[in-house]
Design a protein around this motif. Structure first.
Motif, PDB file in Angstrom:
ATOM      1  N   CYS A  97      -7.054  45.473 -23.640  1.00 30.11           N
ATOM      2  CA  CYS A  97      -6.328  44.402 -24.302  1.00 30.11           C
ATOM      3  C   CYS A  97      -4.973  44.074 -24.239  1.00 30.11           C
ATOM      4  CB  CYS A  97      -7.021  44.231 -25.648  1.00 30.11           C
ATOM      5  SG  CYS A  97      -8.846  43.858 -25.994  1.00 30.11           S
ATOM      6  N   LYS A  98      -4.465  45.366 -24.102  1.00 28.66           N
ATOM      7  CA  LYS A  98      -2.779  45.307 -24.466  1.00 28.66           C
ATOM      8  C   LYS A  98      -2.299  44.827 -22.996  1.00 28.66           C
ATOM      9  CE  LYS A  98       1.234  48.063 -25.198  1.00 28.66           C
ATOM     10  NZ  LYS A  98       1.972  47.555 -24.305  1.00 28.66           N
ATOM     11  N   LYS A  99      -2.829  45.083 -21.786  1.00 26.00           N
ATOM     12  CA  LYS A  99      -2.412  44.869 -20.566  1.00 26.00           C
ATOM     13  C   LYS A  99      -2.763  43.376 -20.206  1.00 26.00           C
ATOM     14  CE  LYS A  99      -3.897  48.984 -18.086  1.00 26.00           C
ATOM     15  NZ  LYS A  99      -4.843  49.698 -16.823  1.00 26.00           N
ATOM     16  N   ASN A 100      -3.805  42.537 -20.889  1.00 27.36           N
ATOM     17  CA  ASN A 100      -4.045  41.252 -20.933  1.00 27.36           C
ATOM     18  C   ASN A 100      -2.937  40.515 -21.930  1.00 27.36           C
ATOM     19  OD1 ASN A 100      -6.150  41.376 -19.236  1.00 27.36           O
ATOM     20  ND2 ASN A 100      -7.762  41.388 -20.940  1.00 27.36           N
ATOM     21  N   PHE A 101      -2.570  41.182 -23.140  1.00 29.64           N
ATOM     22  CA  PHE A 101      -1.554  40.516 -24.086  1.00 29.64           C
ATOM     23  C   PHE A 101      -0.417  40.246 -23.123  1.00 29.64           C
ATOM     24  CE2 PHE A 101       1.712  41.018 -26.832  1.00 29.64           C
ATOM     25  CZ  PHE A 101       1.479  39.908 -27.917  1.00 29.64           C
ATOM     26  N   ASP A 102       0.054  41.678 -22.618  1.00 29.15           N
ATOM     27  CA  ASP A 102       1.372  41.736 -21.961  1.00 29.15           C
ATOM     28  C   ASP A 102       1.689  40.335 -20.866  1.00 29.15           C
ATOM     29  OD1 ASP A 102       1.949  43.722 -23.778  1.00 29.15           O
ATOM     30  OD2 ASP A 102       1.556  45.326 -22.053  1.00 29.15           O
ATOM     31  N   TYR A 103       0.639  40.439 -20.330  1.00 25.42           N
ATOM     32  CA  TYR A 103       0.576  39.088 -19.160  1.00 25.42           C
ATOM     33  C   TYR A 103       0.601  37.945 -19.912  1.00 25.42           C
ATOM     34  CZ  TYR A 103      -0.553  36.564 -15.117  1.00 25.42           C
ATOM     35  OH  TYR A 103      -0.527  35.677 -14.049  1.00 25.42           O
ATOM     36  N   PHE A 104      -0.548  37.585 -20.384  1.00 21.27           N
ATOM     37  CA  PHE A 104      -0.812  36.201 -20.936  1.00 21.27           C
ATOM     38  C   PHE A 104       0.281  35.664 -22.275  1.00 21.27           C
ATOM     39  CE2 PHE A 104      -4.736  37.082 -18.725  1.00 21.27           C
ATOM     40  CZ  PHE A 104      -4.741  35.857 -17.883  1.00 21.27           C
ATOM     41  N   ARG A 105       0.593  36.807 -22.921  1.00 22.26           N
ATOM     42  CA  ARG A 105       1.677  36.151 -23.934  1.00 22.26           C
ATOM     43  C   ARG A 105       2.603  35.546 -23.641  1.00 22.26           C
ATOM     44  NH1 ARG A 105       1.244  34.089 -29.248  1.00 22.26           N
ATOM     45  NH2 ARG A 105       3.011  35.114 -30.566  1.00 22.26           N
ATOM     46  N   THR A 106       3.386  35.945 -22.776  1.00 15.72           N
ATOM     47  CA  THR A 106       4.637  35.085 -22.092  1.00 15.72           C
ATOM     48  C   THR A 106       4.242  33.777 -21.766  1.00 15.72           C
ATOM     49  OG1 THR A 106       5.472  37.673 -21.587  1.00 15.72           O
ATOM     50  CG2 THR A 106       6.539  35.698 -20.440  1.00 15.72           C
ATOM     51  N   LEU A 107       3.116  33.694 -21.103  1.00 10.26           N
ATOM     52  CA  LEU A 107       2.891  32.309 -20.573  1.00 10.26           C
ATOM     53  C   LEU A 107       2.397  31.558 -21.918  1.00 10.26           C
ATOM     54  CD1 LEU A 107       0.600  33.574 -17.800  1.00 10.26           C
ATOM     55  CD2 LEU A 107       2.573  32.567 -17.546  1.00 10.26           C
ATOM     56  N   GLU A 108       1.779  32.147 -22.862  1.00  8.57           N
ATOM     57  CA  GLU A 108       1.537  31.217 -24.012  1.00  8.57           C
ATOM     58  C   GLU A 108       2.592  30.654 -24.639  1.00  8.57           C
ATOM     59  OE1 GLU A 108      -1.408  31.608 -27.815  1.00  8.57           O
ATOM     60  OE2 GLU A 108      -0.399  33.465 -27.182  1.00  8.57           O
ATOM     61  N   LEU A 109       3.742  31.643 -24.712  1.00 14.56           N
ATOM     62  CA  LEU A 109       5.087  31.178 -25.543  1.00 14.56           C
ATOM     63  C   LEU A 109       5.706  30.292 -24.467  1.00 14.56           C
ATOM     64  CD1 LEU A 109       5.799  34.525 -27.342  1.00 14.56           C
ATOM     65  CD2 LEU A 109       4.555  32.341 -28.363  1.00 14.56           C
ATOM     66  N   SER A 110       5.613  29.966 -23.516  1.00 13.62           N
ATOM     67  CA  SER A 110       6.607  29.557 -22.219  1.00 13.62           C
ATOM     68  C   SER A 110       6.832  27.936 -23.000  1.00 13.62           C
ATOM     69  CB  SER A 110       6.135  29.408 -21.027  1.00 13.62           C
ATOM     70  OG  SER A 110       6.769  28.659 -20.316  1.00 13.62           O
ATOM     71  N   ASN A 111       7.884  27.671 -22.948  1.00 19.45           N
ATOM     72  CA  ASN A 111       8.263  26.153 -23.180  1.00 19.45           C
ATOM     73  C   ASN A 111       8.629  25.247 -22.239  1.00 19.45           C
ATOM     74  OD1 ASN A 111       8.259  26.774 -26.190  1.00 19.45           O
ATOM     75  ND2 ASN A 111      10.609  27.317 -26.348  1.00 19.45           N
ATOM     76  N   ILE A 112       8.449  25.931 -20.714  1.00 20.70           N
ATOM     77  CA  ILE A 112       8.760  24.989 -19.822  1.00 20.70           C
ATOM     78  C   ILE A 112       7.312  25.012 -18.764  1.00 20.70           C
ATOM     79  CG2 ILE A 112      11.250  25.731 -19.432  1.00 20.70           C
ATOM     80  CD1 ILE A 112      10.346  27.957 -17.356  1.00 20.70           C
ATOM     81  N   LEU A 113       6.287  25.923 -18.997  1.00 20.27           N
ATOM     82  CA  LEU A 113       4.987  25.734 -18.081  1.00 20.27           C
ATOM     83  C   LEU A 113       4.422  24.413 -18.559  1.00 20.27           C
ATOM     84  CD1 LEU A 113       3.323  27.549 -16.436  1.00 20.27           C
ATOM     85  CD2 LEU A 113       2.057  28.395 -18.408  1.00 20.27           C
ATOM     86  N   LYS A 114       3.810  23.702 -17.615  1.00 15.40           N
ATOM     87  CA  LYS A 114       3.247  22.515 -17.796  1.00 15.40           C
ATOM     88  C   LYS A 114       1.900  22.693 -18.454  1.00 15.40           C
ATOM     89  CE  LYS A 114       4.837  20.214 -13.524  1.00 15.40           C
ATOM     90  NZ  LYS A 114       4.364  19.897 -12.246  1.00 15.40           N
ATOM     91  N   ILE A 115       1.596  21.756 -19.362  1.00 14.58           N
ATOM     92  CA  ILE A 115       0.393  22.041 -20.229  1.00 14.58           C
ATOM     93  C   ILE A 115      -0.905  22.144 -19.469  1.00 14.58           C
ATOM     94  CG2 ILE A 115       0.125  19.604 -20.372  1.00 14.58           C
ATOM     95  CD1 ILE A 115      -0.327  22.008 -23.461  1.00 14.58           C
ATOM     96  N   ASP A 116      -1.179  21.497 -18.426  1.00 14.70           N
ATOM     97  CA  ASP A 116      -2.451  21.774 -17.934  1.00 14.70           C
ATOM     98  C   ASP A 116      -2.377  23.392 -17.323  1.00 14.70           C
ATOM     99  OD1 ASP A 116      -3.547  19.113 -18.198  1.00 14.70           O
ATOM    100  OD2 ASP A 116      -2.755  18.761 -16.403  1.00 14.70           O
ATOM    101  N   ASP A 117      -1.299  23.790 -16.720  1.00 17.30           N
ATOM    102  CA  ASP A 117      -1.155  25.286 -16.328  1.00 17.30           C
ATOM    103  C   ASP A 117      -1.389  26.289 -17.366  1.00 17.30           C
ATOM    104  OD1 ASP A 117      -0.712  24.404 -13.655  1.00 17.30           O
ATOM    105  OD2 ASP A 117       1.420  24.434 -13.974  1.00 17.30           O
ATOM    106  N   LYS A 118      -0.895  25.706 -18.425  1.00 15.08           N
ATOM    107  CA  LYS A 118      -0.969  26.714 -19.613  1.00 15.08           C
ATOM    108  C   LYS A 118      -2.498  26.553 -20.281  1.00 15.08           C
ATOM    109  CE  LYS A 118       2.490  27.039 -22.445  1.00 15.08           C
ATOM    110  NZ  LYS A 118       3.422  26.956 -23.683  1.00 15.08           N
ATOM    111  N   LYS A 119      -3.143  25.434 -20.117  1.00 17.07           N
ATOM    112  CA  LYS A 119      -4.619  25.553 -20.472  1.00 17.07           C
ATOM    113  C   LYS A 119      -5.372  26.375 -19.603  1.00 17.07           C
ATOM    114  CE  LYS A 119      -4.684  20.883 -22.612  1.00 17.07           C
ATOM    115  NZ  LYS A 119      -5.252  19.279 -22.266  1.00 17.07           N
ATOM    116  N   ARG A 120      -5.055  26.267 -18.454  1.00 18.52           N
ATOM    117  CA  ARG A 120      -5.751  27.072 -17.442  1.00 18.52           C
ATOM    118  C   ARG A 120      -5.729  28.443 -17.565  1.00 18.52           C
ATOM    119  NH1 ARG A 120      -3.943  28.867 -12.594  1.00 18.52           N
ATOM    120  NH2 ARG A 120      -2.143  27.416 -12.751  1.00 18.52           N
TER     121      ARG A 120
END
Length: 256
Positions: free
Chosen positions: A54-77
């Motif tokens: 779970c920690k490995k997944n968190f370390d990867y996906f959490r940064t993407l979740e908090l991104s203010n520049i990632l497009k919304i459709d990409d973030k949903k995916r």
């Protein structure tokens, strides 16, 4: 501190025609609280191997979740992929509903903001519907609120729900609710026209898109996001500000 966006037309709301739409993690709870997902994945009731994955997944996906520049459709995916990976871990390590019960009933790492219990009671006392929209789990949020004696009849929790096989979690009912797709949830069942929404991420702006809402955000980290949040939301709360600061200001004939 309460920061009012002077470029927004914030209006007083009649309590008889109002509702509250709110996120759960780090909105109703303090910023140093664990999330509903986090309380599962860092817990003595589950195997260490599960925690590590779970920690490995968190370390990867959490940064993407908090991104203010990632497009919304990409973030949903990306957020959907995070849920899918977690489902596989539930099945791999045979995580059960009984385990989740033990986790919630024994937890001491989820902290409600200081005035939330009174706020939820006041909403009940004023007959104002509260809808909690969370990327966590409906069952666990309801159990947590009941444990803390603040789960009232006016509260509706919209969050992920489990499918089980012989008590073991086998799936999460689709569509998944994640931090990026809360705006896709239909809230037509709310027979109110106005209200207040509370969140802590930019995507929380989209909750209750069919309603006329004053949109409020907690900025838990006073960093470069301040100007972005202040421009996007009607009201920004920093420091020790509370939801009650907003409801007392905006709801007409509010009974405390």
């Amino acid at each position: 501190m309460l920061h009012l966006n002077v470029n927004k037309n914030v209006k007083i709301i009649d309590k008889n025609n109002s509702c509250i739409i709110t996120d759960f993690d780090h909105t109703l709870t303090k910023p140093n609280s664990k999330t509903i997902w986090g309380i599962i994945s860092d817990n003595p009731f589950v195997p260490d191997e599960y925690n590590q994955e779970c920690k490995k997944n968190f370390d990867y996906f959490r940064t993407l979740e908090l991104s203010n520049i990632l497009k919304i459709d990409d973030k949903k995916r990306f957020m959907d992929e995070w849920v899918k990976r977690h489902i596989e871990l539930f099945k791999k390590y045979h995580i059960s509903l009984d385990t989740l019960n033990k986790i919630i009933l024994n937890e001491n790492d989820i902290f409600l903001r200081n005035d939330i219990k009174k706020f939820l009671f006041d909403m009940y006392n004023n007959n104002i519907p509260v809808v909690i929209i969370s990327s966590g789990f409906k069952y666990m949020i309801e159990l947590y609120l009941a444990k803390n004696k603040c789960y009232y009849k006016n509260i509706t929790v919209i969050s992920n729900e489990f499918e089980t096989e012989r008590g073991i979690i086998s799936n999460i009912i689709t569509p998944y609710i994640n931090s990026a797709n809360k705006g896709d949830i239909n809230l037509d069942f709310i027979k109110k026209e106005k209200g207040i929404s509370f969140g802590d991420q930019l995507e929380d702006l989209n909750m209750g898109s069919n309603l006329d809402l004053c949109r409020v955000a907690f900025l838990n980290n006073h960093d470069e996001s301040f100007s972005i949040f202040r421009n996007k939301f009607d009201i920004l709360l920093t420091g020790d500000s509370s939801v009650s600061d907003v409801t007392k200001l905006l709801i007409k004939d509010y009974k405390k």
